[in-house]
Design a protein around this motif. Structure first.
Motif, PDB file in Angstrom:
ATOM      1  N   LEU A 122      50.889  73.492  34.064  1.00  7.92           N
ATOM      2  CA  LEU A 122      50.940  74.336  34.895  1.00  7.92           C
ATOM      3  C   LEU A 122      52.482  74.699  35.287  1.00  7.92           C
ATOM      4  O   LEU A 122      52.871  75.675  35.572  1.00  7.92           O
ATOM      5  CB  LEU A 122      50.269  73.793  36.504  1.00  7.92           C
ATOM      6  N   MET A 123      53.156  73.398  35.449  1.00  7.98           N
ATOM      7  CA  MET A 123      54.720  73.398  35.758  1.00  7.98           C
ATOM      8  C   MET A 123      55.275  74.380  34.330  1.00  7.98           C
ATOM      9  O   MET A 123      56.117  74.970  34.679  1.00  7.98           O
ATOM     10  CB  MET A 123      55.181  71.929  35.793  1.00  7.98           C
ATOM     11  N   ASP A 124      54.896  73.817  33.235  1.00  6.19           N
ATOM     12  CA  ASP A 124      55.520  74.516  32.072  1.00  6.19           C
ATOM     13  C   ASP A 124      55.259  76.153  32.242  1.00  6.19           C
ATOM     14  O   ASP A 124      56.037  77.030  31.953  1.00  6.19           O
ATOM     15  CB  ASP A 124      54.897  74.048  30.827  1.00  6.19           C
ATOM     16  N   GLY A 125      53.851  76.521  32.687  1.00  7.70           N
ATOM     17  CA  GLY A 125      53.487  77.867  32.922  1.00  7.70           C
ATOM     18  C   GLY A 125      54.082  78.785  33.874  1.00  7.70           C
ATOM     19  O   GLY A 125      54.700  79.509  33.608  1.00  7.70           O
ATOM     20  N   LEU A 126      54.463  78.093  35.086  1.00  7.61           N
ATOM     21  CA  LEU A 126      55.314  78.390  36.037  1.00  7.61           C
ATOM     22  C   LEU A 126      56.722  78.765  35.528  1.00  7.61           C
ATOM     23  O   LEU A 126      57.225  79.568  35.973  1.00  7.61           O
ATOM     24  CB  LEU A 126      55.194  77.275  37.326  1.00  7.61           C
ATOM     25  N   LYS A 127      57.190  77.725  34.809  1.00  2.24           N
ATOM     26  CA  LYS A 127      58.668  77.881  34.513  1.00  2.24           C
ATOM     27  C   LYS A 127      59.040  79.069  33.597  1.00  2.24           C
ATOM     28  O   LYS A 127      59.758  79.797  33.596  1.00  2.24           O
ATOM     29  CB  LYS A 127      59.185  76.569  33.802  1.00  2.24           C
ATOM     30  N   GLN A 128      58.011  79.132  32.540  1.00  2.00           N
ATOM     31  CA  GLN A 128      57.859  80.391  31.628  1.00  2.00           C
ATOM     32  C   GLN A 128      57.881  81.522  32.249  1.00  2.00           C
ATOM     33  O   GLN A 128      58.378  82.536  31.973  1.00  2.00           O
ATOM     34  CB  GLN A 128      56.877  80.243  30.567  1.00  2.00           C
ATOM     35  N   SER A 129      57.208  81.733  33.528  1.00  2.00           N
ATOM     36  CA  SER A 129      56.911  83.017  34.264  1.00  2.00           C
ATOM     37  C   SER A 129      58.160  83.173  35.450  1.00  2.00           C
ATOM     38  O   SER A 129      58.084  84.160  36.110  1.00  2.00           O
ATOM     39  CB  SER A 129      55.675  82.796  35.189  1.00  2.00           C
ATOM     40  N   GLY A 130      59.046  82.323  35.234  1.00  5.57           N
ATOM     41  CA  GLY A 130      60.242  82.555  36.395  1.00  5.57           C
ATOM     42  C   GLY A 130      60.323  81.479  37.513  1.00  5.57           C
ATOM     43  O   GLY A 130      61.073  81.734  38.562  1.00  5.57           O
ATOM     44  N   LEU A 131      59.166  80.757  37.855  1.00  3.93           N
ATOM     45  CA  LEU A 131      59.161  79.675  38.941  1.00  3.93           C
ATOM     46  C   LEU A 131      59.657  78.504  38.619  1.00  3.93           C
ATOM     47  O   LEU A 131      58.696  77.527  37.784  1.00  3.93           O
ATOM     48  CB  LEU A 131      58.072  79.901  39.520  1.00  3.93           C
ATOM     49  N   ALA A 132      60.662  77.878  38.603  1.00  2.00           N
ATOM     50  CA  ALA A 132      61.102  76.489  38.614  1.00  2.00           C
ATOM     51  C   ALA A 132      62.183  75.891  39.386  1.00  2.00           C
ATOM     52  O   ALA A 132      62.908  76.883  40.046  1.00  2.00           O
ATOM     53  CB  ALA A 132      61.589  76.314  37.107  1.00  2.00           C
ATOM     54  N   GLU A 133      62.233  74.751  39.686  1.00  2.00           N
ATOM     55  CA  GLU A 133      63.468  74.370  40.442  1.00  2.00           C
ATOM     56  C   GLU A 133      64.675  74.722  40.071  1.00  2.00           C
ATOM     57  O   GLU A 133      65.006  74.766  38.714  1.00  2.00           O
ATOM     58  CB  GLU A 133      63.384  72.641  40.389  1.00  2.00           C
TER      59      GLU A 133
END
Length: 169
Positions: free
Chosen positions: A112-123
Motif C-alpha cells: 500500500l505504501m509503495d502504491g501511495l508513493k507511486q501515486s504521489g502520496l509519500a512523506e
C-alpha cells in the motif's frame, strides 16, 4: 435628475481611469517573491516567464501565473504591482510529514505504501487533496474487486505547524 446623471457620469469616468491605470502595461524593474517556505527562489525564477526589464500586461501576468501553477507547488498565487516592482505572493501546498494506515488486512501495508508513493502520496511530497481522493476511490475499488463489499476507506488530514500535514487512512 440632471445633477444626479452628471454625478454618475463623473464617478464612472473616474472609475474607468482608475481601472485603466491599474491594468496598464509596465516595465518590470524588479521582482519580489513573498510567501516561500520550502520552494527555492531559483525554482520560481526558472519557471517564471517574466524577467526584469520585460514589459508586462494583464495577459502576460495571467500566463506567468499559469506557468507557476503548473509547477504543482502552490495553492494560491497572486501577482500585483508595487510601483514598477512585480510582487509574486504565493501560498505553498503543505508537505506530507507522515502517513498512517489503520485497519488494513487485505493488502500488505508495504504494498500500500509503495502504491501511495507511486501515486504521489509519500512523506516529504507536496500534499494534493485531489490525489488523496483519487487514491481513496481506487482503494475502495480494489476491496470490491476482492469481494469485500462492506469495506470502506476513511481519510483524515491533520494540519500541522509550518504548513505540513499528517495523513491517516
Amino acid at each position: 435628475m440632471r445633477l444626479l446623471l452628471s454625478a454618475l457620469c463623473f464617478w464612472l469616468t473616474l472609475l474607468s481611469l482608475q481601472v485603466s491605470a491599474v491594468t496598464s502595461a509596465f516595465t518590470v524593474e524588479d521582482i519580489r517573491l513573498e510567501g516561500l517556505q520550502r520552494v527555492s527562489a531559483g525554482t520560481i525564477f526558472a519557471a517564471f516567464p517574466i524577467s526584469t526589464g520585460d514589459t508586462v500586461d494583464d495577459a502576460r501576468l495571467a500566463e506567468a501565473t499559469r506557468a507557476l501553477f503548473r509547477e504543482g507547488f502552490f495553492e494560491d498565487i497572486e501577482l500585483y504591482r508595487d510601483n514598477n516592482v512585480l510582487v509574486v505572493r504565493m501560498v505553498e501546498l503543505p508537505t506530507i510529514t507522515s502517513i498512517e494506515i489503520e485497519g488494513n488486512k487485505a493488502i500488505q501495508t508495504e504494498a500500500l505504501m509503495d502504491g501511495l508513493k507511486q501515486s504521489g502520496l509519500a512523506e516529504g511530497l507536496v500534499f494534493k487533496r485531489s490525489t488523496l481522493e483519487r487514491i481513496s476511490l481506487e482503494l475502495e475499488r480494489q476491496y470490491v474487486a476482492q469481494g469485500r463489499y462492506d469495506a470502506g476507506i476513511v481519510t483524515e488530514v491533520e494540519a500541522l505547524p509550518r504548513n505540513r500535514v499528517a495523513l491517516k487512512i
